[in-house]
Design a protein around this motif. Structure first.
Motif, short mmCIF file in Angstrom:
data_model
loop_
_atom_site.label_atom_id
_atom_site.label_comp_id
_atom_site.label_asym_id
_atom_site.label_seq_id
_atom_site.Cartn_x
_atom_site.Cartn_y
_atom_site.Cartn_z
N PHE A 129 22.27 47.41 -30.83
CA PHE A 129 23.04 46.40 -30.24
C PHE A 129 24.07 45.91 -31.30
O PHE A 129 25.18 45.74 -31.34
N ASN A 130 23.38 45.64 -32.60
CA ASN A 130 24.36 45.01 -33.52
C ASN A 130 25.52 46.09 -34.06
O ASN A 130 26.57 45.72 -34.14
N LEU A 131 24.80 47.20 -34.15
CA LEU A 131 25.93 48.15 -34.40
C LEU A 131 27.03 48.53 -33.52
O LEU A 131 28.06 48.51 -33.97
N ASN B 17 27.92 46.21 -31.16
CA ASN B 17 28.62 45.23 -30.95
C ASN B 17 29.48 44.82 -32.13
O ASN B 17 30.52 44.40 -32.00
N ASN B 18 29.04 45.14 -33.39
CA ASN B 18 30.00 45.10 -34.56
C ASN B 18 31.32 46.04 -34.15
O ASN B 18 32.31 45.71 -34.61
N ALA B 19 30.75 47.21 -33.87
CA ALA B 19 32.00 48.30 -33.78
C ALA B 19 32.94 47.83 -32.76
O ALA B 19 34.22 48.10 -32.96
N LEU C 259 24.24 38.34 -40.20
CA LEU C 259 22.76 38.41 -40.00
C LEU C 259 22.45 40.04 -39.24
O LEU C 259 21.65 40.69 -39.63
N GLY C 260 23.78 40.40 -38.75
CA GLY C 260 23.55 41.74 -38.04
C GLY C 260 23.24 43.00 -38.82
O GLY C 260 22.09 43.44 -38.60
N ILE C 261 23.70 43.02 -40.05
CA ILE C 261 23.44 44.28 -40.85
C ILE C 261 22.11 44.29 -41.44
O ILE C 261 21.27 45.17 -41.68
N THR D 173 32.48 39.01 -42.66
CA THR D 173 33.96 38.69 -42.82
C THR D 173 34.71 38.08 -41.46
O THR D 173 35.96 37.78 -41.22
N LYS D 174 33.90 37.67 -40.48
CA LYS D 174 34.28 37.16 -39.38
C LYS D 174 34.18 35.64 -39.27
O LYS D 174 33.61 34.94 -39.96
N GLN D 175 35.06 34.89 -38.54
CA GLN D 175 35.14 33.52 -38.58
C GLN D 175 33.84 32.63 -38.12
O GLN D 175 33.46 31.98 -38.84
MG LIG Z 1 27.58 41.49 -36.35
#
Ligand SMILES: [Mg+2]
Ligand SMILES: Nc1ncnc2c1ncn2[C@@H]1O[C@H](COP(=O)(O)OP(=O)(O)OP(=O)(O)O)[C@@H](O)[C@H]1O
Length: 401
Positions: A293-295, A297-299, A356-358, A349-351
């Motif tokens: 999910f994190n992968l 979602n980040n993408a 925590l995702g990675i 790097t997001k606002q």
């Molecule tokens: Mg993330």
């Protein structure tokens, strides 16, 4: 021990030095020759020989004293020393043993005996060096293990605290959400009554109140859902992994499901390739879900409209692992983000990102004894590679990790 072994020859007689070094060099050893005790001690420090052939009668000190001094220094305490005796072999041997010599040779020197004794002592030294380097490796592993245990117990404590905080926040948010819902209906009734007055300011106030209540209510609900997600995630990641047969294509479908809507809104395609052909893997499905999910979602958040996110799977040639790749056509990541990505320093790097995702993804891959890597090119996109074993090897007491 180096190859060829280096032998230090200490003798005040030139002929003996020459004959010993000729025999030894003819048999593949390198030699250094010196003629007195002082030179011998200097050469031991400078040249670090593997073995010393030490004459007892030297001009400045005798060989026993040199041997004593070598044994007193930690670096040379175990350096093999063969004492070369000329006079009363029995008496000299007793003194030699007391001085810490390892073996003896009598003059005139017998070539076969010299070579046999040198070979045997060098063999023992080699075994000793091996044992020492293994002990050093073991000590290093031990240190690393202790460090990891300390880190893990700290992480477990943090996870427990996060779980408690999330629980507390969930409880505190409940009155906010239900309170705004009640307030909304109260305000509706009040404005209904006030609307009889039909004043423009009452209508404007009604509109503003509705907007404010709607804003507080939807933010409260979003916050409650985030906190619930966080609590679930902490609970899952801080418990022992539960391995069972897991179909990767199914987990990816479950991940795409809630993300499909926002992907469509942004004009980003969600694709898969080869997942149906993968065998089931032994995995903790809930953990895999969080990682995938994190992968994805980040993408999605890094990919501009018109791009796509592709999840591809192949069974690797040996048949023991699957290689999954999560590719996007997004912005890519700057080198400084990539370098620290899988470390504790890895940041968002997001606002409003937590970074925590990675860390969750890495923890999940580690819990499956897998491996993760990333390739990213600015403006071209990013691919995360996850190598996961098909079977989890059970650790028993006989097979330490
Ligand atoms: Mg993330
Ligand atoms: N597919 C990707 N493409 C480009 N950069 C990425 C990608 N995935 C992760 N990153 C970079 O890694 C950083 C850390 O990601 P991570 O998921 O840990 O945190 P985040 O996404 O920023 O925050 P959160 O997960 O809380 O929303 C991101 O901020 C981003 O810079």
């Amino acid at each position: 021990m180096r190859d060829p072994s280096k032998i230090l020859i200490v003798d005040d007689e030139f002929d003996i030095r020459l004959s010993l070094s000729t025999i030894l060099e003819a048999h593949g050893y390198t030699t250094t020759t010196v003629s007195c005790a002082k030179e011998a001690l200097d050469a031991v420090n400078l040249e670090t020989p593997d073995l010393v052939l030490l004459d007892i009668r030297l001009p400045d000190q005798n060989g026993f004293d040199v041997c004593h001094q070598l044994r007193e220094e930690p670096q040379t305490a175990l350096l093999p020393v063969i004492l070369v005796t000329a006079m009363n072999p029995y008496q000299e041997k007793v003194k030699g043993i007391e001085a810490g010599a390892d073996d003896f040779l009598s003059k005139p020197i017998n070539k076969a005996e010299l070579l046999a004794r040198v070979r045997s002592l060098l063999r023992i030294k080699e075994l000793h060096d091996m044992a020492q380097s293994q002990a050093a490796h073991l000590a290093e592993w031990n240190r690393e293990l202790e460090m990891r245990l300390t880190q893990e117990s700290k992480l477990a404590e943090v996870a427990r605290m996060l779980g408690d905080i999330a629980h507390e926040m969930k409880n505190l948010l409940m009155p906010v959400v239900t309170g705004t819902e009640l307030l909304e209906s109260e305000l509706r009734d009040l404005h209904h009554d006030l609307s009889q007055l039909n004043s423009p300011s009452t209508q404007a106030s009604h509109g503003r109140c509705n907007e404010i209540v709607e804003m507080v209510n939807s933010s409260g609900k979003r916050l409650r859902d985030h906190v619930k997600d966080l609590a679930d995630c902490v609970k899952i990641l801080s418990s022992e992994p539960q391995f069972s047969a897991c179909r990767i294509s199914k987990v990816v479908d479950q991940v795409f499901e809630p993300l499909r809507f926002s992907a469509r809104e942004k004009g980003i395609g969600l694709r898969t390739e080869g997942l149906e052909d993968l065998p089931d893997i032994e995995a903790d499905g809930r953990r895999l879900f969080h990682a995938f999910f994190n992968l994805v979602n980040n993408a999605l958040s890094e990919t501009p409209p018109g791009g796509f996110v592709n999840v591809k799977g192949i069974l690797e040639p040996e048949g023991a692992t699957v290689l999954l790749s999560f590719t996007d056509t997004g912005r890519g990541m700057p080198p400084e983000v990539r370098e620290n990505l899988f470390t504790r320093q890895g940041l968002s790097t997001k606002q409003a990102g937590t970074g925590l995702g990675i860390k969750i993804i890495k923890a999940v891959v580690d819990a499956h004894s897998g491996h993760i890597s990333v390739e990213s090119q600015g403006g071209r996109g990013t691919t995360f590679y996850l190598r996961l074993p098909i079977h989890q090897t059970q650790e028993t007491e006989e097979t330490p990790a």
